[in-house]
Scaffold this motif. Structure first.
Motif, PDB file in Angstrom:
ATOM      1  N   ALA A  43       0.838  -1.204   0.000  1.00 54.91           N
ATOM      2  CA  ALA A  43       0.000   0.000   0.000  1.00 54.91           C
ATOM      3  C   ALA A  43       0.871   1.252   0.000  1.00 54.91           C
ATOM      4  N   GLY A  44       1.979   1.204   0.750  1.00 51.64           N
ATOM      5  CA  GLY A  44       2.884   2.352   0.805  1.00 51.64           C
ATOM      6  C   GLY A  44       3.570   2.608  -0.516  1.00 51.64           C
ATOM      7  N   PHE A  45       4.049   1.539  -1.145  1.00 52.26           N
ATOM      8  CA  PHE A  45       4.751   1.714  -2.413  1.00 52.26           C
ATOM      9  C   PHE A  45       3.810   2.231  -3.502  1.00 52.26           C
ATOM     10  N   LEU A  46       2.596   1.718  -3.542  1.00 52.54           N
ATOM     11  CA  LEU A  46       1.627   2.185  -4.530  1.00 52.54           C
ATOM     12  C   LEU A  46       1.250   3.646  -4.290  1.00 52.54           C
ATOM     13  N   ALA A  47       1.005   4.000  -3.032  1.00 53.46           N
ATOM     14  CA  ALA A  47       0.657   5.387  -2.706  1.00 53.46           C
ATOM     15  C   ALA A  47       1.810   6.324  -3.038  1.00 53.46           C
ATOM     16  N   ALA A  48       3.026   5.900  -2.730  1.00 50.79           N
ATOM     17  CA  ALA A  48       4.191   6.734  -3.040  1.00 50.79           C
ATOM     18  C   ALA A  48       4.380   6.886  -4.546  1.00 50.79           C
ATOM     19  N   THR A  49       4.131   5.810  -5.285  1.00 48.21           N
ATOM     20  CA  THR A  49       4.318   5.820  -6.735  1.00 48.21           C
ATOM     21  C   THR A  49       3.447   6.859  -7.429  1.00 48.21           C
ATOM     22  N   ILE A  50       2.242   7.079  -6.911  1.00 48.64           N
ATOM     23  CA  ILE A  50       1.334   8.041  -7.550  1.00 48.64           C
ATOM     24  C   ILE A  50       1.342   9.394  -6.841  1.00 48.64           C
ATOM     25  N   SER A  51       2.346   9.629  -5.999  1.00 48.14           N
ATOM     26  CA  SER A  51       2.380  10.866  -5.218  1.00 48.14           C
ATOM     27  C   SER A  51       2.964  12.038  -6.009  1.00 48.14           C
ATOM     28  N   ILE A  59      -4.646  10.617  -2.568  1.00 54.49           N
ATOM     29  CA  ILE A  59      -5.280   9.729  -1.588  1.00 54.49           C
ATOM     30  C   ILE A  59      -6.500   9.048  -2.194  1.00 54.49           C
ATOM     31  N   LYS A  60      -7.297   9.792  -2.938  1.00 53.65           N
ATOM     32  CA  LYS A  60      -8.489   9.222  -3.578  1.00 53.65           C
ATOM     33  C   LYS A  60      -8.103   8.133  -4.577  1.00 53.65           C
ATOM     34  N   SER A  61      -7.058   8.360  -5.356  1.00 47.82           N
ATOM     35  CA  SER A  61      -6.603   7.369  -6.341  1.00 47.82           C
ATOM     36  C   SER A  61      -6.023   6.135  -5.647  1.00 47.82           C
ATOM     37  N   ALA A  62      -5.314   6.356  -4.555  1.00 48.75           N
ATOM     38  CA  ALA A  62      -4.765   5.225  -3.797  1.00 48.75           C
ATOM     39  C   ALA A  62      -5.889   4.393  -3.195  1.00 48.75           C
ATOM     40  N   GLU A  63      -6.933   5.051  -2.728  1.00 50.23           N
ATOM     41  CA  GLU A  63      -8.099   4.330  -2.192  1.00 50.23           C
ATOM     42  C   GLU A  63      -8.761   3.490  -3.279  1.00 50.23           C
ATOM     43  N   LYS A  64      -8.751   4.006  -4.488  1.00 52.23           N
ATOM     44  CA  LYS A  64      -9.303   3.245  -5.613  1.00 52.23           C
ATOM     45  C   LYS A  64      -8.530   1.939  -5.804  1.00 52.23           C
ATOM     46  N   MET A  65      -7.196   2.008  -5.710  1.00 56.50           N
ATOM     47  CA  MET A  65      -6.392   0.795  -5.842  1.00 56.50           C
ATOM     48  C   MET A  65      -6.659  -0.180  -4.703  1.00 56.50           C
ATOM     49  N   LEU A  66      -6.796   0.349  -3.484  1.00 56.80           N
ATOM     50  CA  LEU A  66      -7.104  -0.522  -2.347  1.00 56.80           C
ATOM     51  C   LEU A  66      -8.444  -1.218  -2.541  1.00 56.80           C
ATOM     52  N   ASP A  67      -9.447  -0.473  -3.021  1.00 61.00           N
ATOM     53  CA  ASP A  67     -10.772  -1.063  -3.269  1.00 61.00           C
ATOM     54  C   ASP A  67     -10.685  -2.192  -4.286  1.00 61.00           C
ATOM     55  N   ILE A  68      -9.926  -1.976  -5.347  1.00 57.80           N
ATOM     56  CA  ILE A  68      -9.759  -3.004  -6.377  1.00 57.80           C
ATOM     57  C   ILE A  68      -9.139  -4.267  -5.790  1.00 57.80           C
ATOM     58  N   MET A  69      -8.235  -4.092  -4.826  1.00 56.08           N
ATOM     59  CA  MET A  69      -7.568  -5.230  -4.189  1.00 56.08           C
ATOM     60  C   MET A  69      -8.342  -5.761  -2.982  1.00 56.08           C
ATOM     61  N   GLU A  89      -7.087  -3.760 -16.243  1.00 60.95           N
ATOM     62  CA  GLU A  89      -6.239  -3.228 -17.323  1.00 60.95           C
ATOM     63  C   GLU A  89      -6.723  -1.911 -17.932  1.00 60.95           C
ATOM     64  N   ASN A  90      -8.014  -1.773 -18.108  1.00 57.00           N
ATOM     65  CA  ASN A  90      -8.531  -0.588 -18.790  1.00 57.00           C
ATOM     66  C   ASN A  90      -9.070   0.478 -17.842  1.00 57.00           C
ATOM     67  N   LYS A  91      -8.829   0.297 -16.547  1.00 54.15           N
ATOM     68  CA  LYS A  91      -9.319   1.270 -15.574  1.00 54.15           C
ATOM     69  C   LYS A  91      -8.432   2.511 -15.540  1.00 54.15           C
ATOM     70  N   SER A  92      -9.031   3.618 -15.179  1.00 52.43           N
ATOM     71  CA  SER A  92      -8.274   4.842 -14.926  1.00 52.43           C
ATOM     72  C   SER A  92      -7.882   4.845 -13.449  1.00 52.43           C
ATOM     73  N   ILE A  93      -6.613   5.101 -13.170  1.00 50.49           N
ATOM     74  CA  ILE A  93      -6.150   5.076 -11.779  1.00 50.49           C
ATOM     75  C   ILE A  93      -5.756   6.471 -11.310  1.00 50.49           C
ATOM     76  N   HIS A  94      -4.642   6.989 -11.800  1.00 50.45           N
ATOM     77  CA  HIS A  94      -4.181   8.317 -11.364  1.00 50.45           C
ATOM     78  C   HIS A  94      -3.328   8.939 -12.459  1.00 50.45           C
ATOM     79  N   ARG A  95      -3.905   9.906 -13.131  1.00 59.79           N
ATOM     80  CA  ARG A  95      -3.190  10.633 -14.181  1.00 59.79           C
ATOM     81  C   ARG A  95      -2.544   9.655 -15.163  1.00 59.79           C
ATOM     82  N   GLU A 100      -3.110  -0.503 -16.832  1.00 60.50           N
ATOM     83  CA  GLU A 100      -2.030  -1.342 -17.345  1.00 60.50           C
ATOM     84  C   GLU A 100      -0.812  -1.282 -16.417  1.00 60.50           C
ATOM     85  N   ASP A 101      -0.510  -0.091 -15.927  1.00 57.55           N
ATOM     86  CA  ASP A 101       0.605   0.070 -14.988  1.00 57.55           C
ATOM     87  C   ASP A 101       0.318  -0.654 -13.673  1.00 57.55           C
TER      88      ASP A 101
END
Length: 255
Positions: A43-51, A59-69, A89-95, A100-101
């Protein structure tokens, strides 16, 4: 300000901002939702990656990733199905960090956690190293592999003179121990004295206003220039000054 005056000022600011109230509006709140070491790491690495950009949006985008998982990052990384990944794969995450990423990162995490208990192993410093320059590059090689992929741009390289702000911030979260309740300090085998300041536009500008750095670029050479100064202030915990510089940037106190 003279050296001693500047040290006292920055110590006061670090103390002011390094407290649990900092968590509420910062991406570090994402890994703070977990207690399992691997959940915190992922969770930390993903949140940092989109920071980058607005913190609320991060934070909203990171929560989206957590929800998916399913809000169980480690379990999802180990036990996801191909169908799960196809749905992402085709979801929008953060910018520019897209589905895919995210899928690519999940696959890389799966491989790494099947081989290692913790990401800490990939960041350990060699005996002669006094910064994370080579450590981050070794991590990049382990995490990304040799096959080219669009996601490689989301893991910066200090060898290409990037400040690698997001990875340096993640390292602060995982390594730094001070019992103040913000940083986790869950990595036992990496010494916090080798941490650097996550350098971006805000911390860079504040550092220049205070005369801590002279370089105009926010790159790895400037990270090293800042290292040389802040380690004189506190050789055992230099990264605590990230709270001071960040706080001064947010409050615009020096403008």
């Amino acid at each position: 300000m003279k050296f001693e005056e500047l040290k006292i000022f920055l110590d006061e600011k670090a103390d002011q901002y390094n407290h649990p109230g900092f968590i509420e509006n910062d991406p570090i709140q994402i890994p703070h939702r977990f207690t399992l070491k691997q959940d915190i790491e992922i969770a930390g690495f993903l949140a940092a990656t989109i920071s980058w950009g607005n913190r609320k949006a991060i934070i909203k985008s990171a929560e989206k990733m957590l929800d998916i998982m399913g809000n169980t990052p480690y379990d999802f990384v180990l036990n996801h199905s191909e169908k799960d990944l196809k749905l992402i794969e085709n979801k929008s995450i953060h910018r520019t960090f897209n589905g895919e990423d995210f899928t690519y990162f999940i696959k890389q995490f799966n491989r790494i956690y099947n081989e290692n208990e913790s990401l800490e192993v990939l960041f350990r410093l060699n005996e002669s190293e006094t910064s994370f320059l080579h450590s981050v590059e070794r991590f990049r090689s382990s995490f990304l592999g040799t096959e080219k992929h669009r996601s490689h741009k989301h893991v910066s390289s200090p060898y290409k003179n990037s400040s690698t702000k997001r990875i340096i911030m993640f390292l602060r979260w995982m390594v730094r121990k001070d019992k103040r309740g913000v940083d986790f300090g869950i990595w036992e085998n990496i010494d916090q004295r080798y941490l650097s300041i996550p350098l971006d536009v805000h911390t860079g500008n504040i550092s220049r206003k205070l005369g801590l750095i002279s370089r105009t670029q926010n790159d790895w050479k400037t990270v090293e220039e800042l290292d040389a100064v802040i380690r004189k202030f506190d050789e055992n915990d230099p990264a605590k000054y990230d709270f001071a510089l960040f706080g001064l940037g947010v409050t615009k106190e020096l403008l």
